[in-house]
Every structure is written in structure tokens, then in C-alpha cells.
Design an enzyme around this catalytic site. Sequence first.
Site, PDB file in Angstrom:
ATOM      1  CB  ALA A   1       3.572  -2.909  -0.299  1.00  0.00           C
TER       2      ALA A   1
ATOM      3  CG  ASP B   1       0.266   0.247   7.654  1.00  0.00           C
ATOM      4  OD1 ASP B   1      -0.940   0.454   7.398  1.00  0.00           O
ATOM      5  OD2 ASP B   1       0.935  -0.635   7.082  1.00  0.00           O
TER       6      ASP B   1
ATOM      7  CG  HIS C   1       3.484   1.213   3.715  1.00  0.00           C
ATOM      8  ND1 HIS C   1       3.668   0.687   2.458  1.00  0.00           N
ATOM      9  CD2 HIS C   1       2.221   0.878   4.074  1.00  0.00           C
ATOM     10  CE1 HIS C   1       2.577   0.061   2.078  1.00  0.00           C
ATOM     11  NE2 HIS C   1       1.685   0.170   3.035  1.00  0.00           N
TER      12      HIS C   1
ATOM     13  CD  GLU D   1      -2.520   0.952   2.695  1.00  0.00           C
ATOM     14  OE1 GLU D   1      -1.318   0.732   2.458  1.00  0.00           O
ATOM     15  OE2 GLU D   1      -3.023   0.808   3.821  1.00  0.00           O
TER      16      GLU D   1
ATOM     17  CG  HIS E   1       6.289  -2.671   8.728  1.00  0.00           C
ATOM     18  ND1 HIS E   1       5.652  -2.971   9.910  1.00  0.00           N
ATOM     19  CD2 HIS E   1       5.392  -2.873   7.744  1.00  0.00           C
ATOM     20  CE1 HIS E   1       4.408  -3.341   9.644  1.00  0.00           C
ATOM     21  NE2 HIS E   1       4.228  -3.296   8.340  1.00  0.00           N
TER      22      HIS E   1
ATOM     23  CB  ALA F   1      -1.809  -8.012   8.167  1.00  0.00           C
ATOM     24  N   GLY F   2      -0.089  -4.738   8.314  1.00  0.00           N
ATOM     25  CA  GLY F   2      -0.059  -3.549   9.150  1.00  0.00           C
ATOM     26  C   GLY F   2       0.790  -3.788  10.381  1.00  0.00           C
TER      27      GLY F   2
ATOM     28  CB  ALA G   1      -2.538  -7.134   4.738  1.00  0.00           C
TER      29      ALA G   1
ATOM     30  NE  ARG H   1      23.922  -4.194 -15.212  1.00  0.00           N
ATOM     31  CZ  ARG H   1      24.469  -5.284 -14.710  1.00  0.00           C
ATOM     32  NH1 ARG H   1      23.712  -6.161 -14.066  1.00  0.00           N
ATOM     33  NH2 ARG H   1      25.761  -5.515 -14.844  1.00  0.00           N
TER      34      ARG H   1
END
Length: 400
Positions: A226, A280, A222, A135, A257, A315-316, A146, A233
Site C-alpha cells: 500500500a 495484519d 506494513h 488504520e 504480502h 485484504a489483510g 481494503a 529516480r
Amino acid sequence: MTTARIESAGLPAGIALAGARLVLPGGVVEGDRLTVEGDRIAGITGGAARPGDLDLTGYTVVPGFVDLHVHGGGGASYASGIAEEALRAARVHLAHGTTTTVASTVTGEIDEVARQAGVLSELVEDGVLAGIHFEGPFISHNRCGAHRPDLLRDPDPALVRKLVDAARGHAKMVTLAPELPGGLESVRMLADLGVIAAVGHTDSDYAKTLEAVDAGATVATHLFNAMPGIAHRAPGPIVALLEDERVTVELINDGVHLHPSVLDLAYRTAGASRVALITDAMGAAGMGDGLYPLGPLQVEVKDGVARLVEGGAIAGSTLTLDVAFKRSVTVNGLSLADTVESLSTVPARLLGLADSTGSLEAGKNADLVVLDSDGYDLVAVMRRGEWITGGDTFAAVRPA
């Protein structure tokens, strides 16, 4: 080779589990006998319990969980490049039911990530891990989350190939932003190599995302996190990834999340057969609040939520898959069959491991998780026929 292994504890293999609710590919059955011989499921049959069987009346047995995307746990990180840390992280998640783990790296210098891949490859060869997921660093500055912005790189196919080669045949997935220079070329290359190309940490629009899928991308990293949100539109990558039947979407069901209604929307649109529930998780999984490293960055965990010390981005997670199972059933109201599909069957199929794990079937690895049937809390874990934890919970059936 590291000669690392994950130690087991409790009762030996060569046993039968009787009286439990079993979540099988064909549905949920009550009270069948599941027999284990060596490291395999020998059979699943009806009939009364026999003397010497383990009595699991009141419990639910599901296949071991498969995590496609996890960065660490137990205070340890897969991105440390230290075998002992990686082993500790795997052990923590195993104790929470993850019997198959793909270790995820984070953005770093290319040479350093390649070195980490070499270390993790040894653990794959030792049977501790099932593969490696890169990743970063081939992700968008605008959606880096992160990941350290100054270390990000365009997905030049030569650089992507360098990391894949460093994994010595054990690279399972690469997350990248397809809109960046070299993005689509790298997706095609990964597809040709048999490595999953995942769309994530992207600023891509709807059309470019579909181009990536046409080029061979098959996973959404995920989903919702992100990446641009849905606008009326400008549907962006989320709609493209949700609606395309070629794509499996990762979801993080930790209550942080994603709002429960958003997870429900993804299930209604894609269906359980296209959802892979992931953690994650970073190093704080299985630990308490405090400061933890995530690659080259520092993360503060407060009330179980992980955020960067600088900037405050999520961060995860600190999630484990047993908690994701419990939330999916008790909060989201998913059926046991759908939850098992997303936690075990779908990710096993993506990894090419469906012949050996991901469901309770004769001939497959004896990878099992035992949950109580009331609140779906974890009670015991078996990996390849050996109890990892909780095996001494169950009494043997006595002769009549």
C-alpha cells in the site's frame, strides 16, 4: 467495564521448566531452568532439573509474541464494535502465541470508529488488549487497499484527536498518509501525545516521507504494501523508511504480502532491531476459506488468501504469529535471536512495555511460547504464569 478475561487451562503457576532451549536476550542457551512464580518469571539459572520440574527437553521456549497490527481472527473483527467478538479474536491469536495484542480498526465513519474505540478501551482496561491502532480513515485514495474509498478523510488534526480521545488513553498508534492536508501537523500532534504516528497507505514521495519522520513518525505500516514501489529516480517512501534509523518497519511474513527475498532485503537494510513482524490478520485467521466482513467491506478467503469481493485487492491476512515465526526461521533462515527480536522484543519496546514483556528475563511477565525444536511448530502457550494451551503436554521430572 466488560469484566472480560482470557481463560487459562492446564497446570497451575509456581513451576519450573527444565531442559529446554531458551532464547534469551543474550543468546540461546540449552538446558537452563526457567522458574515461574505467580504471573512472573522468577529466575533463569543453570543446573540440572529437579524432581517436580516440567521436562521440556527437545523443546524451544521463546517470549510471547507481541502483535502491533491485527484486525481480527476466529471469524471475529475488532472493527465490529462488539466486545464478545473482540474477545474471541484475542483468544484465537493468544492460542497461537500472541500474548500481547494491539487491536486494529479499519476505515469507517468517524463516529462509528470512535464508538468502536470505546468498546475496545474496556478490553484494554480488563487486560485483554494492550491498546488500539487506528488504520484509516486518514489514508490515500490511491493506496487505500481494503479500505472503503468514500469513507476516507484527510488527517485533520481535530479529527485525528477525536479518535485518540475516544480511546481514553489507550490509543497506541495511528496510521496516516503524511502527504495529505493536515498530515504533518497530525504527526506532530500524535508525537506530542505519546501516540505512535505510522506512515502507511501512502502515496508520499521520498522527501515528504522524511519530513514525516522529522515530524515524529516512527513506524512504517506494513512496509512495501500500500505504497509506491522503489524506482531508480524516485525512491519513494520505502527507501526513506528503510534507511532512517528512527523508523521501525512492519513486515507481514505470510508468503503472500512479500516475496521472501524482499523480506530478506528489509532485514539486511534495517536489521532485526528495527523490524516488527505483524499479522495484519482479519477475521478469517484461525478459520477456513469463506466470506468474512472487514469493517464495511466483504472479503473472500480462498486457499488462505484474503481478497475483497469487489475489486480483488488483498485484504489483510489469515496469518498467526506462530506461522510467521516458523516461516522466518525455516524459509528466510533468520536466527532464533533475530526472529524473537522482531516478534516480541521490538514491538514490546515500541509499545512502552519492555519492562514487563518481550523477552525472557527475571521479573517480567511469564509470557511464554513453547515450540518443538525440529520444525518450530507451536506446542504450548503461557500468559502471565497460566497455561493457555498445551500445558498438559509436559511430564514432571521424577526423583532419581
